[in-house]
Design a protein around this motif. Structure first.
Motif, mmCIF file in Angstrom:
data_model
loop_
_atom_site.group_PDB
_atom_site.id
_atom_site.type_symbol
_atom_site.label_atom_id
_atom_site.label_comp_id
_atom_site.label_asym_id
_atom_site.label_seq_id
_atom_site.Cartn_x
_atom_site.Cartn_y
_atom_site.Cartn_z
ATOM 1 N N PRO A 246 0.794 -1.319 0.125
ATOM 2 C CA PRO A 246 -0.065 -0.087 -0.114
ATOM 3 C C PRO A 246 0.840 1.139 -0.175
ATOM 4 O O PRO A 246 1.977 1.381 0.579
ATOM 5 N N CYS A 248 0.870 4.059 1.643
ATOM 6 C CA CYS A 248 0.008 4.742 2.646
ATOM 7 C C CYS A 248 1.028 4.727 3.742
ATOM 8 O O CYS A 248 1.813 3.957 3.781
ATOM 9 N N ASN A 250 0.489 4.028 6.609
ATOM 10 C CA ASN A 250 0.461 2.908 7.635
ATOM 11 C C ASN A 250 1.005 1.576 7.149
ATOM 12 O O ASN A 250 0.808 0.668 7.914
ATOM 13 N N ALA A 251 1.377 1.614 5.917
ATOM 14 C CA ALA A 251 1.592 0.348 5.310
ATOM 15 C C ALA A 251 2.968 -0.040 6.056
ATOM 16 O O ALA A 251 3.873 0.682 6.212
ATOM 17 N N CYS A 265 -0.820 -3.752 7.446
ATOM 18 C CA CYS A 265 -1.187 -2.363 7.765
ATOM 19 C C CYS A 265 -1.323 -2.301 9.172
ATOM 20 O O CYS A 265 -1.940 -3.226 10.278
ATOM 21 N N TYR A 267 -2.763 0.064 10.722
ATOM 22 C CA TYR A 267 -3.999 0.609 11.130
ATOM 23 C C TYR A 267 -4.728 -0.473 11.264
ATOM 24 O O TYR A 267 -5.816 -0.421 12.441
ATOM 25 N N LYS A 268 -4.908 -1.384 10.518
ATOM 26 C CA LYS A 268 -5.924 -2.422 10.575
ATOM 27 C C LYS A 268 -5.292 -3.506 11.329
ATOM 28 O O LYS A 268 -6.047 -4.771 11.668
ATOM 29 N N VAL A 272 -3.419 -6.553 4.025
ATOM 30 C CA VAL A 272 -4.224 -6.107 3.359
ATOM 31 C C VAL A 272 -4.041 -6.330 2.052
ATOM 32 O O VAL A 272 -2.884 -6.161 1.548
ATOM 33 N N GLU A 277 -8.316 -2.582 -1.025
ATOM 34 C CA GLU A 277 -8.609 -2.187 0.288
ATOM 35 C C GLU A 277 -8.077 -0.490 0.552
ATOM 36 O O GLU A 277 -8.606 0.185 1.408
ATOM 37 N N CYS A 278 -7.207 -0.091 -0.335
ATOM 38 C CA CYS A 278 -6.253 0.816 0.047
ATOM 39 C C CYS A 278 -6.705 2.114 -0.863
ATOM 40 O O CYS A 278 -6.629 1.971 -2.066
ATOM 41 N N GLY A 279 -6.804 3.240 -0.290
ATOM 42 C CA GLY A 279 -6.978 4.443 -1.018
ATOM 43 C C GLY A 279 -7.733 5.386 -0.105
ATOM 44 O O GLY A 279 -7.939 5.204 1.137
ATOM 45 N N CYS A 282 -10.443 4.445 2.552
ATOM 46 C CA CYS A 282 -10.175 3.873 3.774
ATOM 47 C C CYS A 282 -9.896 4.962 4.959
ATOM 48 O O CYS A 282 -8.978 6.009 4.571
ATOM 49 N N GLY A 284 -8.147 5.078 7.323
ATOM 50 C CA GLY A 284 -6.772 5.134 7.996
ATOM 51 C C GLY A 284 -5.793 5.673 6.980
ATOM 52 O O GLY A 284 -4.533 5.686 7.205
ATOM 53 N N TYR A 285 -6.354 5.892 5.605
ATOM 54 C CA TYR A 285 -5.409 6.149 4.542
ATOM 55 C C TYR A 285 -4.702 7.419 4.700
ATOM 56 O O TYR A 285 -5.342 8.690 4.988
#
Ligand code: SF4
Length: 324
Positions: A246, A248, A250-251, A265, A267-268, A272, A277-279, A282, A284-285
């Motif tokens: 991701p 991101c 949080n990746a 991730c 955050y989750k 992921v 799921e990412c973008g 989300c 937490g993105y």
């Protein structure tokens, strides 16, 4: 999402046992895209190492089966069945894969193999992932497809659920069953061994269902042999690291069984599927560069796969090639 994470973690363990592991490959002969097997593992055939020296990419089955030798040039239009446009397309694809070379001689496009195609595939093992047997979906139909068509040598169900006798009775008897617990010292418990399928004989491919009946199509041994080669080549070219990391903040790069490139991730707090799921949708993105991982380098150290295979091949004579 549970199935996605399960699949990646299981692949990380399986590549310790199998030289080639790939995800999401079609095995149907007649229905393109009809049956997609979650994980395909290959075992070594007699000339497996020769395949690793040939090219890191998948070689199209039609190119392998064309009447082209390693030591002689043939006109492209004579080497492949079908119209000239198809012949040129296949010659180009074979060249891009590093298995063919082409040039012009006497005004004609000619082609030859860069090496003999090796007998490299042992068994093809197909694994269907169903972490939760409480939501089986099409599981029984998918496994019936595998044991009816028999493009695979073995068909296996992998699950995190406790497997009851009722579960086993609902599955085709030839299907093996693994119970997977990633927290255990030995994550894969064999609940039932698979029975070898008749991969070299005739097969029956299930088709569309109608009220009270189901279409089926006989499949010849030659058609199955072609499909097995196609599956093996795709598995070799594709591998299982087809996921993205991701983009991101949080990746993270997750770990499992020595693999350190999984798309995790913070955050989750789980793996992921970045593509799904990412973008911005989300919560937490937070845009950032994805973790700096080299998926090909990791595959090269853990699997029998050489990303530089084609560049190691050198011409030693006018009509002679070798793999160093
Ligand atoms: S976009 Fe969402 S799921 Fe993806 S890494 Fe960021 S926080 Fe995690």
């Amino acid at each position: 999402m549970r199935e996605f994470a399960f699949e990646l973690r299981l692949c990380a363990h399986l590549e310790r046992a199998y030289p080639v592991v790939a995800r999401q490959l079609g095995t149907s002969v007649r229905a393109a895209g009809g049956r997609i097997v979650d994980i395909v593992c290959l075992t070594r055939g007699p000339d497996f190492d020769a395949r690793t020296r040939l090219t890191p990419d998948a070689i199209p089955a039609a190119v392998v089966e064309a009447d082209i030798g390693a030591g002689r040039w043939r006109r492209v239009v004579d080497a492949f069945d079908g119209p000239p446009a198809r012949a040129r397309d296949l010659a180009e694809r074979g060249e891009m894969a590093g298995f063919l070379e082409t040039e012009r001689r006497d005004g004609h496009a000619v082609v030859r193999q860069t090496a003999r195609y090796p007998d490299w595939v042992g068994d093809i093992v197909g694994i269907e992932n169903k972490p939760d047997l409480g939501t089986p979906g099409d599981l029984t139909a998918q496994l019936r497809h595998d044991v009816s068509l028999c493009v695979l040598d073995y068909a296996i169900l992998a699950t995190e659920s406790y497997v009851t006798r009722a579960h086993l009775n609902r599955l085709p008897p030839a299907v093996g069953v693994w119970r997977v617990d990633f927290d255990a010292a030995e994550p894969i418990e064999v609940v039932r061994e698979p029975t070898r399928l008749d991969a070299s004989g005739w097969g029956i491919e299930p088709g569309d269902t109608h009220p009270g009946r189901r279409d089926v199509t006989p499949v010849t041994p030659d058609e199955k042999a072609t499909q097995r080669r196609r599956v093996a080549e795709r598995a070799y070219g594709k591998g299982w690291r087809t996921y993205g990391l991701p983009a991101c903040v949080n990746a993270e790069s997750g770990t499992e069984a020595g693999v350190t490139t999984l798309p995790d991730c913070a955050y989750k707090d789980r793996l992921v599927d970045a593509a799904g799921e990412c973008g911005p949708d989300c919560p937490g993105y937070d845009a950032a560069d994805p973790p700096d991982v080299d998926l090909d380098a990791e595959r090269a150290t853990r699997q029998a796969w050489d990303p530089d295979a084609a560049s190691a091949r050198t011409q030693v004579g006018l009509d002679q090639w070798t793999n160093d």
